[in-house]
Design an enzyme around this catalytic site. Sequence first.
Site, PDB file in Angstrom:
ATOM      1  N   CYS A   1      17.865  33.408   0.657  1.00 45.22           N
ATOM      2  CA  CYS A   1      17.633  32.855   1.994  1.00 45.22           C
ATOM      3  C   CYS A   1      16.429  33.527   2.634  1.00 45.22           C
ATOM      4  CB  CYS A   1      18.864  33.023   2.859  1.00 45.22           C
ATOM      5  SG  CYS A   1      19.737  34.522   2.479  1.00 45.22           S
TER       6      CYS A   1
ATOM      7  N   GLU B   1      25.251  31.399   9.532  1.00 51.14           N
ATOM      8  CA  GLU B   1      23.984  31.964   9.049  1.00 51.14           C
ATOM      9  C   GLU B   1      23.319  30.884   8.194  1.00 51.14           C
ATOM     10  OE1 GLU B   1      23.093  34.935  10.004  1.00 51.14           O
ATOM     11  OE2 GLU B   1      25.005  35.586  10.841  1.00 51.14           O
TER      12      GLU B   1
ATOM     13  N   LYS C   1      36.873  29.695   1.130  1.00 47.98           N
ATOM     14  CA  LYS C   1      36.426  28.455   0.472  1.00 47.98           C
ATOM     15  C   LYS C   1      35.066  28.785  -0.156  1.00 47.98           C
ATOM     16  CE  LYS C   1      34.237  25.039   0.214  1.00 47.98           C
ATOM     17  NZ  LYS C   1      33.366  24.893  -0.975  1.00 47.98           N
TER      18      LYS C   1
ATOM     19  N   GLU D   1      12.710  23.731   4.137  1.00 49.07           N
ATOM     20  CA  GLU D   1      13.193  24.682   3.132  1.00 49.07           C
ATOM     21  C   GLU D   1      13.295  23.970   1.783  1.00 49.07           C
ATOM     22  OE1 GLU D   1      17.318  26.094   3.425  1.00 49.07           O
ATOM     23  OE2 GLU D   1      16.562  28.129   3.184  1.00 49.07           O
TER      24      GLU D   1
END
Length: 563
Positions: free
Chosen positions: A353, A319, A238, A450
């Site tokens: 990231c 993650e 996906k 973030e």
Amino acid sequence: NSSFLRQSISPDSDAAKLLASPGTLNQSAPPVLAIPGFRNVPDQDFTIPGEQEKLAQALKSVRSQFGKVFNPVIAGKAQTGLEQISVYNPADPNIYLGAWGKATIVQADLAVNAARNAWNTWRHTSSQERSQYLHKVADLLETQRATFTAWIIYEVGKPWRDADADVSEAIDFCRYYGEQMVKLETQGQNRDLPGETNHYRYRSRGVAVVIAPWNFPLAIMAGMTVAALAAGNTVVIKPAEQSSIVAAQFFALLEKVGLPAGVVNFLPGKGEEIGAHLVAHPQVNLIAFTGSLNVGSQILASASIVRPGQRHLKRVIAELGGKNGIVIDSDADLDQAVLGVVQSSFGYSGQKCSACSRVIVHESIYETFIERLVQATRSVQVGQPTDPGSFLGPVIDQEAFQRIRKTIHEAKQSARLVLETDVSHLGGGYFVGPTIFADVDPQSSLAQNEIFGPVLAVIKAKTFEQAIEIANSTPFALTGGLYSRSPKHIDFAEAHFECGNLYINRKITAALVDRQPFGGYRLSGVGSKAGGPDYLLQFLEPVTITENIQRQGFAPLPEELDD
Ligand code: NAD
């Protein structure tokens, strides 16, 4: 410290040794290869005119392929007649790249079913055979790397070097996990005694759902997929909505190498619809997810429920995000530190990231560092990602663009804005220039949440220890960095800096498979590091088989006697 100049003042220095050619000295042992035969593929060198030309050509030829529709594929069959989601170039939203067919819940069920059926045979193919498929995928990626790089540039707006590195990492994942699985299977542990054998072996888990982010549209999606395949699981991919075309191109390679139908299925669609449905599906054994904390925690919660018909507990590898900080010590080499912070914070517009979004600076060099950082960042070129000179392209989409701009606007009320870059000349793309705030309160939203854009918070620390404390003050623990020349401080950081990947005196992005296994802990995720020695183990079930071989004799079946 390894310089011959420094060594020459050491009391036991030997002039003949210092002046000898490095090749004849053999001072350092060759690197130990964790996986025999595995070597990282080098990135392209675009200073070589031929390499530059190759990508320029690929950008042209990919342009002529715009407008295609990429549909879900289940058990080798393309699904048509679906609602189409259009894809536009984030650097110029007037450019239509193509579309993907939005998979339905019914198709999600069909894909899981196809994967389950295919697993019955795939699980029994040898690790060597599975690895060969993955090497073939890597070979194709190498021959078509310019085309993949071009698609990444168009679909997610990565500048040349970042897009190229995305392809390198995908190639590495294919070869690394393929070979690692062969090693795991062939080296299985045996503890045999007279009269008893004890074998420790690995089995695949079943159906793996791969839910990928857009920011490494090829490498992360491919990495999770090939790890699952190498381990003998079958897969439903996906991809992220924003990068489904790159994912479709990769899926086409998996088909091309002849993987049996159903071993891997391609299911572009909406995360909250089919993503959530796949996670909850009772026939799914494992979910490999990379993305935001918010979605990751929803997945962990949903996957923990045992639903009717389910005979196993699901394994989730998640993650997640980070709020990565770099500490600049009072004795840091500022030439190195400024460059490292600029590269770590603004590469791919801060959308890696691992990107740095906080820099914590010792007060004795605080103002000097800021001044140099601002000047260095001014020299960074923001532009069209198709232009080889651009260091920063656009952010991924309109939603990210508005969210980041709002964050900048709000931060102006509480922190000192030291750099905001005007990018209005770049037209209607989702461009946000590098932005730096100083005197940021370590507990403010700017320093804690973030942002995933080119926005950097500079924080002042009174002492080195306080700087580490501030670095550790967010709930994340993904990457971190330190610029220091003090061995004592470097040791202290190694012991106390809370992050999954700590980089000392270098930038904190661009981890390489095998060399810098990547991943975090705390709210940055649950799972072992991607591209590391423990990653594949998560896709496997270990079993111990003990046999009493004393005085049993054999009772062969009649058909065995015929043989
Ligand atoms: P995201 O969480 O919005 O989306 C990731 C994927 O989850 C997409 O495929 C999306 O369609 C799907 N999804 C959305 N809602 C879902 C649901 N309810 N159920 C199941 N699936 C769902 O993340 P993103 O914006 O694509 O990626 C950016 C984030 O990823 C950042 O937080 C970044 O730090 C993180 N990230 C982490 C790493 C790492 O290795 N730790 C690597 C890359 C990105």
